[in-house]
Design an enzyme around this catalytic site. Structure first.
Site, PDB file in Angstrom:
ATOM      1  CB  ALA A 123     -25.318  17.642  12.410  1.00 45.01           C
ATOM      2  CG  ASP A 170     -25.611  20.703  14.355  1.00 38.59           C
ATOM      3  OD1 ASP A 170     -25.424  19.569  15.316  1.00 38.59           O
ATOM      4  OD2 ASP A 170     -24.747  21.283  13.484  1.00 38.59           O
ATOM      5  CB  CYS A 213     -18.337  10.443  21.144  1.00 40.74           C
ATOM      6  SG  CYS A 213     -17.910  11.499  20.114  1.00 40.74           S
TER       7      CYS A 213
END
Length: 441
Positions: free
Chosen positions: A263, A285, A383
């Site tokens: 997701a 997910d 990230c």
């Protein structure tokens, strides 16, 4: 960007600031920005919504600095129940220090917003604090700590300097900037050059990215409803560094692929666009509600994948003995590489969170590894720009898996002990980490 709002009528201007203070107060109380901001938007006139977003994002990008200034400007801390007044003061300081709104208009509208908040007693306080800042801004700024001056929490300021001493100053500056709007062209429907030409015909200047064949950077953000054929699937909003995942995973025609933390589905969809004759894609997910976003994205792009609600750390409970040729693990992380897009991270994240994320990331890798075929490859992505979540996690995983080895990645970003780190750059990609692993047997 805010000049268009200078002639907004006083009641509207006050209302926007009161709404922004209410949103920001929820973040100060521990909420992420997305939910409160989305809930607030429908209550405003369409012309006021860009200003609301600018006030919220701008104030949060500078929040540690604004909070430090308030500590100097207030004789005593505000009560917890007056967090909306604290938020309004932060919004006022942001407007005076870092927006294009004229000082007199910013002060007047922010002071009057106390009535909209139902806190008329705070009118004098807000007026006094903002006017004092206007007189003493230079002296106040000079007394800030280096971390506060850089608008970062102390722990993160220290962590970035420790991890990337040669890049820390650039990282800090980039985190405080508005990010570019980046799109991924769906090459099943249109070439990048043709779509950039279509954008130009619509009066939307854009340029091609350099890391991927699909990336397009807009000169200025616009609503997706203004983009040619967006609803028909011509493009998707996705940062250029994130677009590298499909490329680095190297899925081939006929491969069966697992996107283990899928997701909201950007990488899932890109995999299907990049390899149209792929064998299958399973998008997993832990959050069923967020998986609905994956389905919405798939439907808009006229793509299909199998959706599975499960914790990737316990993948075998739902996957049984299923095997995949490629696995993508876009792991939950501190998101310190995308702070400019999610500035609430500066207020919500804590130093102790990093070890918890690292433990979770290692559990996810261990949970999906049994489902990778011998000879198959797993791409680990975060990230984050913090080594504890990146190369240290990969090192720990390789140490405990004797059938795992590392595959060299192309010369992108900065080399690490394991994998490579893309640094966030102004007018460039977000900060992402990549490591590619192969199963020997």
């Amino acid at each position: 960007m805010l000049r268009e709002h200078r002639r907004v009528t006083a009641p509207s201007a006050c209302g926007v600031r009161a709404t922004a203070a209410t949103v920001l107060a929820q973040v100060l109380a521990g909420s992420t920005l997305d939910g409160p901001l989305a809930q607030a938007m429908p209550g405003l006139a369409e012309r006021d919504r860009p200003l609301l977003a600018q006030l919220c994002y701008g104030s949060l990008r500078l929040a540690p600095r604004l909070q430090a200034l308030l500590t100097q400007l207030l004789d005593k801390p505000l009560r917890e129940r007056d967090s909306d007044v604290q938020a309004l003061l932060m919004l006022g300081l942001y407007q005076l220090s870092d927006s294009r709104i004229p000082d007199h208009a910013a002060v007047a509208a922010t002071v009057e917003a106390t009535r909209e908040l139902g806190k008329p007693w705070a009118k004098g306080l807000v007026n006094a604090v903002l006017r004092r800042y206007g007189r003493e801004a230079e002296a106040l700024a000079g007394s800030l700590s280096p971390a506060a001056a850089a608008a970062h929490p102390q722990w993160l300021y220290e962590a970035l300097h420790a991890a990337w001493p040669d890049y820390a100053i650039s990282l800090l500056a980039t985190n405080n900037q508005q990010p570019p709007m980046v799109l991924r062209v769906n090459r099943l429907k249109v070439s990048r050059d043709d779509w950039i030409a279509q954008l130009a015909a619509c009066g939307i200047p854009a340029r091609a990215g350099i890391l991927t064949r699909e990336a397009v950077y807009l000169a200025q953000p616009v609503g997706v409803d203004q983009l040619p054929d967006f609803a028909a699937g011509a493009a998707s909003v996705q940062d250029e560094a994130a677009q590298l995942a499909a490329q680095l995973l190297g899925a081939r025609p006929g491969d069966h692929v697992l996107d283990a933390c899928a997701a909201p589905g950007g990488k899932t969809c890109h995999l299907l666009e990049a390899v149209p004759d792929i064998g299958s894609v399973t998008a997993m997910d832990i959050d069923a509600e967020r998986l609905r976003r994956v389905r919405e994205n798939l439907n808009r792009l006229q793509l299909d994948a199998k959706l599975v609600t499960a914790n990737a750390a316990e993948a075998t409970t739902v996957l049984a003995d299923r095997q995949f040729d490629r696995i993508l693990v876009d792991a939950p992380c501190s998101a310190t590489g995308v702070i400019r897009r999610h500035p609430d991270i500066k207020l919500l994240r804590r130093a102790q969170d990093i070890a918890q994320f690292a433990a979770q990331q290692l559990q996810i890798l261990s949970g999906v590894w049994p489902h990778l075929r011998p000879g198959g490859r797993l791409l680990y992505v975060t990230c984050s720009v913090l080594p504890e979540e990146n190369q240290a996690v990969v090192a720990g995983f390789l140490a405990r898996q004797d059938n795992a080895g590392e595959v060299s990645l192309p010369d992108i970003g900065l080399p690490c002990m394991h994998g490579r780190q893309i640094m966030p750059r102004h007018d460039g990609p977000d900060g992402l980490y990549f490591a590619l692993l192969e199963k020997h047997r």
